[in-house]
Motif scaffolding. Structure first.
Motif, mmCIF file in Angstrom:
data_model
loop_
_atom_site.group_PDB
_atom_site.id
_atom_site.type_symbol
_atom_site.label_atom_id
_atom_site.label_comp_id
_atom_site.label_asym_id
_atom_site.label_seq_id
_atom_site.Cartn_x
_atom_site.Cartn_y
_atom_site.Cartn_z
ATOM 1 N N THR A 32 4.801 -4.754 -6.575
ATOM 2 C CA THR A 32 3.690 -5.354 -5.841
ATOM 3 C C THR A 32 2.482 -5.545 -6.748
ATOM 4 N N TYR A 33 2.275 -4.643 -7.707
ATOM 5 C CA TYR A 33 1.164 -4.804 -8.642
ATOM 6 C C TYR A 33 1.321 -6.054 -9.507
ATOM 7 N N ASN A 36 -0.521 -8.610 -7.660
ATOM 8 C CA ASN A 36 -1.958 -8.420 -7.405
ATOM 9 C C ASN A 36 -2.767 -9.443 -8.195
ATOM 10 N N GLY A 37 -3.528 -10.234 -7.468
ATOM 11 C CA GLY A 37 -4.341 -11.250 -8.126
ATOM 12 C C GLY A 37 -3.520 -12.273 -8.882
ATOM 13 N N ILE A 96 0.002 2.384 -1.635
ATOM 14 C CA ILE A 96 -0.967 1.603 -2.406
ATOM 15 C C ILE A 96 -2.290 1.624 -1.643
ATOM 16 N N PRO A 99 -5.087 -2.914 1.763
ATOM 17 C CA PRO A 99 -5.707 -4.235 1.587
ATOM 18 C C PRO A 99 -6.779 -4.469 2.645
ATOM 19 N N HIS A 108 0.330 -12.605 -1.686
ATOM 20 C CA HIS A 108 1.197 -12.309 -2.829
ATOM 21 C C HIS A 108 2.424 -13.226 -2.809
ATOM 22 N N ARG A 141 5.930 -6.242 -0.295
ATOM 23 C CA ARG A 141 4.815 -6.277 0.655
ATOM 24 C C ARG A 141 5.233 -5.750 2.029
#
Length: 183
Positions: A32-33, A36-37, A96, A99, A108, A141
């Motif tokens: 998932t990281y 991220n962004g 995590i 959000p 994502h 996710r």
């Protein structure tokens, strides 16, 4: 609509009860990281832009990432305003950080499938890898309890539509003008 929500909740609870374990928990956090962004897609875009032969594709993937973020995070999430399962069901300790934005669609997933869709056209021999990474990010996710399955499905559909939209814009010649200015 209640039947869809019931199915979403059933899938989440099934994952919670049947899939979680130390190794897969750690793997899903790492996966998932990557989303991220859009970090993995930004890294690929930078690599492509740093190579003169692939520079235009790098600019295109960056543009796709920006477009998908505007559509998902900037527009759709604020229209739908769906609460995340971790806030709504409040049954799990998250692996995590929680959000802060809305749940629908999965940003994502949307950005991952949008960029993977573009990259798969130009690097067809690696399309399985790009789509595989996007799928793993999407799965992470749901696994991490921050999206419902339907959030992820919507992210896949919108992401692939974004990649199609980029190609439609490209056919109109608009994207070439932006690339010329950036070069």
């Amino acid at each position: 609509m209640s039947a869809i929500q019931d199915l979403d909740n059933y899938i989440l609870l099934s994952i919670k009860n049947k899939m979680h374990g130390y190794v897969i928990d750690k793997a899903m956090v790492i996966i998932t990281y990557l989303g991220n962004g859009g970090i993995i897609w930004i890294a690929i875009s930078i690599l492509l832009m740093s190579n003169e032969e692939y520079r235009n594709i790098g600019f295109m993937t960056s543009g796709t990432l920006i477009l998908s973020t505007i559509i998902g995070e900037g527009i759709v999430k604020h229209l739908v305003r769906r609460i995340r399962p971790c806030n709504h069901l409040n049954e799990n300790k998250l692996l995590i950080s929680e959000p802060k934005s809305y749940s629908f669609p999965s940003g994502h997933t949307l950005s991952s499938f949008a960029v993977a869709g573009v990259l798969s056209v130009y690097f067809a021999e690696y399309s399985f890898i790009f789509i595989g990474i996007a799928f793993l990010i999407a799965l992470s996710r749901v696994y991490l309890y921050v999206h419902y399955p339907t959030d992820v499905i919507a992210g896949i559909v919108l992401g692939l539509l974004c990649s199609k939209l980029v190609f439609m814009i490209l056919q109109q010649g608009c994207f070439q003008k932006i690339i010329v200015v950036c070069n």
